[in-house]
Design a protein around this motif. Structure first.
Motif, PDB file in Angstrom:
ATOM      1  N   MET A  90       0.834  -1.205   0.000  1.00 46.29           N
ATOM      2  CA  MET A  90       0.000   0.000   0.000  1.00 46.29           C
ATOM      3  C   MET A  90       0.868   1.254   0.000  1.00 46.29           C
ATOM      4  O   MET A  90       0.602   2.217  -0.738  1.00 46.29           O
ATOM      5  CB  MET A  90      -0.911   0.018   1.229  1.00 46.29           C
ATOM      6  N   LEU A  95      -0.979   4.744  -1.462  1.00 47.97           N
ATOM      7  CA  LEU A  95      -2.345   4.828  -0.938  1.00 47.97           C
ATOM      8  C   LEU A  95      -2.412   5.848   0.190  1.00 47.97           C
ATOM      9  O   LEU A  95      -1.570   5.855   1.084  1.00 47.97           O
ATOM     10  CB  LEU A  95      -2.809   3.476  -0.391  1.00 47.97           C
ATOM     11  N   PHE A  98      -6.857   3.330   3.701  1.00 48.83           N
ATOM     12  CA  PHE A  98      -7.197   1.929   3.510  1.00 48.83           C
ATOM     13  C   PHE A  98      -8.430   1.613   4.333  1.00 48.83           C
ATOM     14  O   PHE A  98      -8.498   1.898   5.526  1.00 48.83           O
ATOM     15  CB  PHE A  98      -6.040   1.024   3.944  1.00 48.83           C
ATOM     16  N   MET A 444      -7.945  -3.905  -2.864  1.00 45.38           N
ATOM     17  CA  MET A 444      -6.499  -3.730  -2.836  1.00 45.38           C
ATOM     18  C   MET A 444      -5.793  -4.942  -3.470  1.00 45.38           C
ATOM     19  O   MET A 444      -4.946  -4.794  -4.351  1.00 45.38           O
ATOM     20  CB  MET A 444      -6.062  -3.546  -1.378  1.00 45.38           C
TER      21      MET A 444
END
Length: 510
Positions: A90, A95, A98, A444
Motif C-alpha cells: 500500500m 495509498l 485503507f 487492494m
C-alpha cells in the motif's frame, strides 16, 4: 513491472480508451481537493483468513459457506499473517487511505463479554502499521460477519437485542482504536445486506420465504428485510450517539453509515418508467437515507408496506435523524428501470422487497455477478441525486471496482479503463458541488469474494490462492493507480489515455 512494459501497457489502455465513446477532461490526483482520500479496500472475512487461530470463533459467514459447500475464507489471502507485507505494498503504491473491517468474533469471541487479547493486539498492530506508513485507516465495524453465537442465541439482526450488543462492540472499538482511527462506518451496505440475507437467502443467515429458486429453511421475505433494516438503523444510531457522548471530543472522528447504491435511469421516456424510477429510488436509497437525514421512512414505502414496515418512536426518530456524519456509498453497476415485468438479477424477485418496490431493473450491456461493463455516468447520477435530494451529505465511495476471471494474467486493462472512468466522474461530481470526500477501489488485492468465491476477483494485486505462500503480484491496475496517486502520469499522456465520455444524452440522472 519493467518501465517499457508499463509504458506499453498504458499505450494499450490509451488505444482501448480512444476507441470508446466516452471522453472527459484530462485529470491527475492534484485536481482533487488536498484532503480528498484516495484509497483501496478489503474486509475481514475476505482478507484475513486464520479463521480458527488466536481465539477467533465462527461468524455466520463461516457456517454459511461450509454448510453450503462453497468456497470459503478459511485462509483467503492470509492477511492476518501477511498484513505487514500488504501495508508495504500500500505504501509503495502511495495509498492515502485503507478501508477494512474488524472481525467481531475475533475481537469479542462470544459476541459480548471478554475481549480476545490476541485479536485486540492484531488490530492494534495493523492500525499502527498503517499509521506508521502514512495511511489513513477507515474502519467498518460490521461487514456481514455476525458472531455465530449471537445468531444462535436470538436470531441476530431480526431481534432488537442486537442493538445493545452492537453498541457494546462499537464501544470496545472506539475505546481501543479511536486514537488512531478517525473514520468509522458502522454497517456495510445495509440495504443490500438486509435484502440478500433476509429476503433473497443468498447470504447469511440465509433467510427467505419458500420459493423455487433458493432453499431457505426459515424466513419471511415480506417482513424480515424491513425488520433487520430497522434494527440496523437503530444500532447505528445508538453507536453514533455513544461516540458523540463519550469519544468525539477527544478522538475527533466521524461515524457514518453505508448503503449499496445502484445507478438508476428510466428505460424509456414514458411517464410510467419515470414513476417507476422514482419508486425504485425511494426503496433503494430512501429506505435508509430518509430516516438518517429526515427521521422517517419514505411515504412510498409506508403506503406500500403498511404494517409490515416498522415504525420509529418519536425518540428513535430523533436519534436516527442526523446520526450519520457521512454516507458511505458502495457502487458498481447501473440499471435501466421499467414499469414492465422484466427478468431480474435476483431469482426470487416475485416476493419480498423487489415485488414491493414495484419497479423492474434491467442490466445495461453484458452483465453477470462476475462481469459488468463500465457505466460511469451511473455513479455521477447517484452523487448528483444525493446532493439534490439529501442535503448534499459528506460522501465516501467505499467500494468501486471491476470483477474479472481470476487467473494469473496481470494485464487487467479492462479494470484500468473502469477505474479510470469512475475516478473521472467522481472528479466531475466534486467540481459540480458534491461533497464527496474519498474514493476507495475494491479491492487492494484479490480476496475471497462473498458471491463468487475465488472464480473472479477485483484485486489490483494478484494472489495465487493455490500457493501456500499466497504470493502477491502487481497487475496493470496497481501500476496505473500508483502512477495516478503519485502524480507520475503527466497531463499530456493522461489526455491521450483518457477518452472517456459521460455520454449522458438520453439518460435521466435524477
Amino acid at each position: 513491472m519493467k518501465p517499457f512494459s508499463l509504458f506499453f501497457s498504458f499505450l494499450v489502455v490509451a488505444i482501448v480508451l480512444a476507441t470508446t465513446s466516452y471522453s472527459i477532461d484530462a485529470f491527475t490526483r492534484n485536481d482533487f481537493p488536498e484532503d480528498f482520500l484516495s484509497g483501496a479496500a478489503t474486509s475481514a472475512y475476505q482478507w484475513e483468513g486464520a479463521v480458527d487461530e488466536d481465539g477467533r470463533t465462527p461468524s455466520v459467514w463461516d457456517t454459511f459457506t461450509h454448510s453450503h459447500s462453497r468456497d470459503n475464507g478459511d485462509i483467503a489471502c492470509d492477511g492476518y499473517h501477511k498484513y505487514k507485507e500488504d501495508v508495504k505494498l500500500m505504501a509503495d503504491m502511495g495509498l492515502e487511505a485503507f478501508r477494512f473491517s474488524i472481525s467481531w468474533s475475533r475481537l469479542i469471541p462470544n459476541g459480548r463479554g471478554p475481549i480476545n487479547q490476541k485479536g485486540l493486539l492484531f488490530y492494534k498492530n495493523f492500525i499502527k502499521e498503517l499509521r506508521n506508513h502514512g495511511i489513513e485507516p477507515h474502519v467498518t465495524l460490521y461487514h456481514y460477519d455476525l458472531p455465530r453465537s449471537l445468531e444462535d442465541e436470538y436470531g441476530g439482526w431480526i431481534n432488537r437485542k442486537i442493538i445493545e450488543d452492537f453498541t457494546a462492540f462499537a464501544d470496545v472499538c472506539f475505546r481501543e482504536f479511536g486514537e488512531d482511527v478517525k473514520l468509522w462506518t458502522t454497517i456495510n451496505e445495509a440495504t443490500i445486506f438486509a435484502i440478500c440475507a433476509y429476503g433473497e437467502g443468498i447470504s447469511p443467515p440465509g433467510h427467505c420465504s419458500p420459493n423455487k429458486y433458493i432453499n431457505c429453511s426459515t424466513g419471511n421475505s415480506s417482513t424480515e428485510p424491513y425488520i433487520a433494516g430497522h434494527n440496523m438503523l437503530l444500532a447505528h444510531a445508538s453507536a453514533s450517539k455513544l461516540y458523540k457522548l463519550k469519544y468525539k471530543s477527544k478522538e475527533r472522528g466521524s461515524v457514518g453509515f453505508s448503503i449499496f447504491a445502484f445507478g438508476l435511469s428510466p428505460d424509456t421516456n414514458s411517464k410510467d418508467d419515470e414513476i417507476a424510477t422514482q419508486r425504485a429510488k425511494a426503496f433503494l436509497f430512501g429506505w435508509m437515507l430518509k430516516p438518517l437525514v429526515f427521521g422517517d421512512y419514505p411515504d412510498e414505502m409506508k403506503r406500500t408496506l403498511g404494517l409490515r414496515l416498522p415504525v420509529f418512536s418519536e425518540e428513535e426518530s430523533e436519534q436516527v435523524k442526523g446520526s450519520s456524519d457521512f454516507i458511505g456509498i458502495i457502487h458498481y453497476i447501473t440499471f435501466y428501470v421499467t414499469n414492465q415485468p422484466a427478468p431480474s438479477i435476483f431469482p426470487s424477485m416475485n416476493d419480498g422487497f423487489f415485488k414491493d418496490m414495484g419497479a423492474y431493473l434491467i442490466p445495461i450491456g453484458n452483465f453477470s455477478f462476475s462481469e459488468w461493463e463500465a457505466i460511469p455516468w451511473g455513479l455521477e447520477g447517484v452523487l448528483e441525486y444525493l446532493k439534490q435530494s439529501y442535503n448534499n451529505p459528506p460522501i465516501y465511495i467505499l467500494e468501486n471496482g471491476k470483477p474479472m476471471i481470476h487467473d494469473s494474467m496481470l494485464q487487467d486493462t479492462p479494470r484500468v479503463v473502469y477505474i479510470q472512468a469512475y475516478i473521472g466522474v467522481v472528479l466531475n461530481a466534486v467540481k459540480n458541488g458534491s461533497d464527496t470526500r474519498g474514493y476507495f477501489v475494491w479491492s487492494m488485492i484479490d480476496v475471497y469474494e462473498l458471491m463468487a468465491g475465488y472464480r473472479t476477483s477485483f484485486g489490483m494485486y494478484y494472489v495465487n490462492f493455490s500457493d501456500p505462500g499466497r504470493n502477491r503480484s502487481p497487475k496493470l491496475s496497481a501500476s496505473w493507480y500508483t502512477a495516478f496517486l503519485n502524480g507520475t502520469i503527466d497531463v499530456a499522456s493522461q489526455d491521450s489515455m483518457i477518452q472517456l465520455q459521460r455520454n449522458l444524452s438520453g439518460f435521466s440522472l435524477l
